[in-house]
Design a protein around this motif. Structure first.
Motif, PDB file in Angstrom:
ATOM      1  N   LEU A   1       0.934  -0.939  -0.215  1.00  0.00           N
ATOM      2  CA  LEU A   1       0.052  -0.170  -0.174  1.00  0.00           C
ATOM      3  C   LEU A   1       0.552   1.160   0.176  1.00  0.00           C
ATOM      4  O   LEU A   1       0.829   1.800  -0.734  1.00  0.00           O
ATOM      5  N   LYS A   2       1.951   1.273   0.664  1.00  0.00           N
ATOM      6  CA  LYS A   2       3.266   1.901   0.674  1.00  0.00           C
ATOM      7  C   LYS A   2       3.531   2.550  -0.852  1.00  0.00           C
ATOM      8  O   LYS A   2       3.271   3.353  -0.895  1.00  0.00           O
ATOM      9  N   PHE A   3       4.080   1.497  -1.415  1.00  0.00           N
ATOM     10  CA  PHE A   3       3.983   1.771  -2.579  1.00  0.00           C
ATOM     11  C   PHE A   3       3.309   2.458  -3.759  1.00  0.00           C
ATOM     12  O   PHE A   3       3.063   2.690  -4.809  1.00  0.00           O
ATOM     13  N   LEU A   4       1.890   2.003  -3.144  1.00  0.00           N
ATOM     14  CA  LEU A   4       0.433   2.134  -4.477  1.00  0.00           C
ATOM     15  C   LEU A   4       0.803   3.255  -4.007  1.00  0.00           C
ATOM     16  O   LEU A   4      -0.297   4.493  -5.042  1.00  0.00           O
ATOM     17  N   ARG A   5       0.628   4.052  -3.156  1.00  0.00           N
ATOM     18  CA  ARG A   5       0.573   4.994  -2.358  1.00  0.00           C
ATOM     19  C   ARG A   5       0.582   6.285  -3.243  1.00  0.00           C
ATOM     20  O   ARG A   5       1.753   6.723  -3.622  1.00  0.00           O
ATOM     21  N   LEU A   6       2.056   5.983  -3.663  1.00  0.00           N
ATOM     22  CA  LEU A   6       3.739   6.092  -3.980  1.00  0.00           C
ATOM     23  C   LEU A   6       3.698   6.627  -5.340  1.00  0.00           C
ATOM     24  O   LEU A   6       3.786   7.924  -6.410  1.00  0.00           O
ATOM     25  N   VAL A   7       2.704   5.649  -6.105  1.00  0.00           N
ATOM     26  CA  VAL A   7       2.445   6.224  -7.595  1.00  0.00           C
ATOM     27  C   VAL A   7       1.075   6.362  -7.618  1.00  0.00           C
ATOM     28  O   VAL A   7       0.584   6.574  -8.471  1.00  0.00           O
ATOM     29  N   LYS A   8       0.444   7.026  -6.489  1.00  0.00           N
ATOM     30  CA  LYS A   8      -1.019   7.560  -6.278  1.00  0.00           C
ATOM     31  C   LYS A   8      -1.620   6.918  -6.990  1.00  0.00           C
ATOM     32  O   LYS A   8      -2.826   6.906  -8.077  1.00  0.00           O
TER      33      LYS A   8
END
Lengths: 260, 249
Positions: free
Chosen positions: B118-125
């Motif tokens: 989820l953190k990395f999905l947040r990074l790519v919005k």
């Protein structure tokens, strides 16, 4: 109200071909040249069906047939998918198995029936084994093709993320080849039905839908024969809708690998 | 400056029915740690072959590649790869489960896996689309998931093979901007393959310009335009002209 109307309309469309077939049947039964005993009216068939159903005879027969079908088919599915994946993945497995599979595939399963009787006697065991043998080849071939058709980019991506043999099988190759595997299982099940009904006629089992059809012939009980055939049809539709279509909706359709 | 990647005289020969074809010939380069390097060249210059050797899909027929000081032998979790093809995502996994894949291979427990993904999905919005399947996402979104998937297991190097080439011009520009932000946030060493000069000048610190048939190094240059870069500024256009000089004979 509108929803009810469309529901009614689609039900009508679904029923239409059956109604047409029934009318044609009824016309032949009443005005054709067959004696009624050989070509019974649908009313007679429905009546017999009801009697057989309420007496429990149909269920006993269906149960016996389904038992053989399910076990034989499950055996074919497990062996077929396993062998197919191995063949698709390992060159040596393909080299060893492909000649045997290609040769065995077109041989009608029924050709082995007398052999199986000699080897395993009469009863459920040879029937189950014969169903398994007859239906596994189509599962093998489709699974093998499915594994071959797995997009190389998925394997590359998985390998670059550290996936190795077993993880690659379970997490990538298996789901990726599922469209082909499901096709193979469908065809396998159809094959299983075909062989099983024939086997029940040949192997003098003492219960089953095929046995019922065969036994009814001696007494010209065409209504009994047609009732058993109808049950086979119902069970076929039931398995298709409740097992395969459900499985497909839950996997391929949800994943966008197949149109709904 | 520390070198994250060092390629020393690598060559690659393909075996074809018509005989051996030399795709890459004696290519040497190095990439600084946390730098963004673009490999630019016309088709047939072997840029994808070079990336495949860096990824470990191909082994150089000659020469050696060092990543983080270690010789490359096959694939490894020290590198993440993003391909051009949108189909690289696993259609049977949601965006989040795609991003979790590398962590799963490493045996990270589910709860932690989920959180990292989820953190990395947040990074790519894309955190809102965590539970969507790839076929429900647009091409640009799928490529964003692919980027976050290859970053989630924390590789040292990110290898990208024309990831935005199949996108429309507007989406591509957005993606370039987003990628720059992601790179600045994660401080990865990136090797990015492209045949688009403007894209290379927009993204790169270091530039490797290749010539075709066989693939050889034409020029190596550094770009230190300030970021965020403005594609309409005079320096930007000037830099493009400079790069183009090496591409046209």
């Amino acid at each position: 109200m509108k929803a009810l109307k469309t529901l009614g309309a689609s039900a009508l469309w679904l029923a239409a071909p059956f109604v047409v077939a029934a009318i044609v049947w009824e016309l032949i039964a009443r005005f054709g040249s067959f004696p009624p005993k050989l070509f019974p009216s649908l009313v007679t068939v429905a009546d017999t069906f009801w009697k057989l159903a309420t007496a429990g005879l149909l269920w006993v027969a269906a149960e016996a047939t389904l038992f053989r079908l399910v076990f034989g088919f499950l055996l074919a599915a497990v062996v077929g998918v396993g062998v197919g994946i191995a063949m698709g993945r390992y060159q040596w497995a393909e080299d060893v198995c492909l000649p045997v599979v290609s040769m065995a595939y077109p041989i009608p399963g029924l050709a082995y029936a007398p052999l199986f009787v000699l080897w395993f006697g009469l009863g459920d065991l040879p029937a189950i084994l014969l169903v398994a043998v007859a239906s596994c080849f189509v599962v093998i071939i489709n699974t093998w093709k499915g594994v071959k058709a797995v997009k190389p980019i998925w394997i590359r991506a998985a390998e670059s993320m550290g996936a190795r043999d077993r993880q690659l099988f379970r997490l990538v190759i298996l789901p990726a080849s599922l469209p082909y595997i499901l096709t193979g299982l469908r065809l396998g099940l159809a094959q299983a039905w075909r062989i099983l009904v024939a086997v029940e006629m040949l192997m003098s089992v003492n219960r089953g839908l095929g046995w019922m059809i065969f036994g009814a012939q001696e007494f010209l009980n065409t209504d009994v024969m047609l009732s058993s055939i109808a049950v086979i049809g119902f069970l076929g539709v039931l398995l298709e809708k409740q097992v395969f279509e459900r499985l497909e909706r839950y996997t391929l359709v949800r994943w966008g690998m197949m149109a709904a | 400056m520390v070198e994250a990647i060092k390629a020393h005289n690598i060559s690659y020969e393909y075996e074809t029915a018509a005989g051996a074809v030399l795709a890459v010939k004696d290519v040497s380069f190095s990439v600084d740690d946390a730098a963004f390097m673009c490999v630019l060249g016309p088709s047939g210059c072997g840029k994808t072959t070079i990336l495949n050797m860096l990824a470990g899909f191909l082994t150089p027929t000659k020469g050696e590649i060092l990543i983080g000081g270690k010789a490359v032998a096959g694939q490894g979790q020290d590198r993440g790869v993003v391909f051009q093809d949108f189909a690289q995502l696993f259609p049977w996994r949601t965006a989040r489960r795609n991003v979790e894949f590398g962590l799963e291979m490493r045996g990270v427990p589910p709860a932690e896996r989920r959180e990292t993904a989820l953190k990395f999905l947040r990074l790519v919005k894309l955190e809102k689309f965590a539970d969507a399947y790839p076929h429900q996402l647009s091409g640009g979104m799928q490529q964003r998931v692919a980027i976050s998937r290859s970053l989630a297991y924390n590789p040292a190097v990110l290898l990208m093979d024309e990831p935005f080439a199949a996108l429309d011009a507007m989406t591509r520009e957005e993606m370039q901007k987003l990628l720059t932000e992601v790179w600045q946030a994660t401080k990865k060493t990136v090797v990015y393959i492209t045949h688009n000069v403007a894209e290379a000048v927009y993204l790169a610190d270091q530039l490797l310009v290749l010539a075709a048939h066989p693939g050889t190094v034409k020029a190596q240059m550094r770009l230190d335009l300030p970021r965020p870069r403005d594609a309409l500024s005079t320096e930007f256009v000037e830099a493009q002209r400079e790069v183009l000089k090496h591409l046209v004979h």
